[in-house]
Design a protein around this motif. Sequence first.
Motif, PDB file in Angstrom:
ATOM      1  N   ALA A 154       0.746  -1.531   0.505  1.00 23.48           N
ATOM      2  CA  ALA A 154       0.076  -0.117  -0.135  1.00 23.48           C
ATOM      3  C   ALA A 154       0.921   1.329   0.327  1.00 23.48           C
ATOM      4  O   ALA A 154       0.649   1.833  -0.887  1.00 23.48           O
ATOM      5  N   ALA A 155       1.577   1.129   0.877  1.00 22.76           N
ATOM      6  CA  ALA A 155       2.152   2.487   0.390  1.00 22.76           C
ATOM      7  C   ALA A 155       3.450   2.902  -0.242  1.00 22.76           C
ATOM      8  O   ALA A 155       3.631   3.648  -0.872  1.00 22.76           O
ATOM      9  N   ARG A 156       3.855   1.347  -1.039  1.00 22.98           N
ATOM     10  CA  ARG A 156       4.840   1.474  -2.573  1.00 22.98           C
ATOM     11  C   ARG A 156       3.593   2.271  -3.590  1.00 22.98           C
ATOM     12  O   ARG A 156       3.804   2.737  -4.292  1.00 22.98           O
ATOM     13  N   GLN A 157       2.239   2.373  -3.742  1.00 24.46           N
ATOM     14  CA  GLN A 157       1.234   2.103  -4.468  1.00 24.46           C
ATOM     15  C   GLN A 157       0.901   3.519  -4.217  1.00 24.46           C
ATOM     16  O   GLN A 157       0.473   4.670  -5.154  1.00 24.46           O
ATOM     17  N   ALA A 158       1.045   3.974  -3.227  1.00 25.79           N
ATOM     18  CA  ALA A 158       0.604   5.514  -2.342  1.00 25.79           C
ATOM     19  C   ALA A 158       1.974   6.341  -3.158  1.00 25.79           C
ATOM     20  O   ALA A 158       1.393   7.572  -3.566  1.00 25.79           O
ATOM     21  N   LEU A 159       2.989   5.532  -2.268  1.00 26.39           N
ATOM     22  CA  LEU A 159       4.127   7.055  -3.380  1.00 26.39           C
ATOM     23  C   LEU A 159       3.890   7.210  -4.583  1.00 26.39           C
ATOM     24  O   LEU A 159       4.595   8.337  -4.740  1.00 26.39           O
ATOM     25  N   ALA A 160       3.916   6.268  -5.101  1.00 23.34           N
ATOM     26  CA  ALA A 160       4.269   6.193  -6.511  1.00 23.34           C
ATOM     27  C   ALA A 160       3.318   6.570  -7.415  1.00 23.34           C
ATOM     28  O   ALA A 160       3.039   8.033  -8.308  1.00 23.34           O
ATOM     29  N   SER A 161       1.408   6.652  -7.303  1.00 21.20           N
ATOM     30  CA  SER A 161       0.688   7.544  -8.018  1.00 21.20           C
ATOM     31  C   SER A 161       0.316   8.291  -6.748  1.00 21.20           C
ATOM     32  O   SER A 161      -0.208   9.441  -7.752  1.00 21.20           O
ATOM     33  N   PHE A 162       0.542   8.768  -5.605  1.00 23.09           N
ATOM     34  CA  PHE A 162      -0.158  10.518  -5.052  1.00 23.09           C
ATOM     35  C   PHE A 162       1.222  10.832  -4.044  1.00 23.09           C
ATOM     36  O   PHE A 162       0.969  12.095  -4.281  1.00 23.09           O
ATOM     37  N   VAL A 163       1.535  10.365  -3.481  1.00 26.71           N
ATOM     38  CA  VAL A 163       2.519  10.962  -2.624  1.00 26.71           C
ATOM     39  C   VAL A 163       3.692  11.793  -3.014  1.00 26.71           C
ATOM     40  O   VAL A 163       4.238  13.044  -2.210  1.00 26.71           O
TER      41      VAL A 163
END
Length: 101
Positions: A13-22
């Motif tokens: 979840a953290a990896r996806q959030a980093l790539a997509s949003f954060v």
Amino acid sequence: MNDLSSRIVDGDAARQALASFVRPALDALRADYLAKMAQIAAKPLNNDLRAAIEKLALAIKVANEVQSQIEAIASDGKIALHDQRRADAVAGLSAERRRWI
């Protein structure tokens, strides 16, 4: 869900959030703050402008720390996945071979 599974899910979840949003949001934020700092620094500095530069620098530091913390969670998820794969591989070995590990 066990601790390892939870770490893997959180890491994904953290990896996806980093790539997509954060990461894109923090990159835009840092670029905006740096541009504001450059505008302020181009003027003759007084105490108020120095304070504004310090506040912007602190905001950039906070943004960097937020990103570092999320990257640490993503990294922990990768480590947990590796640990899970190793545990599964060891579990698949015979009892005699497991004794040697």
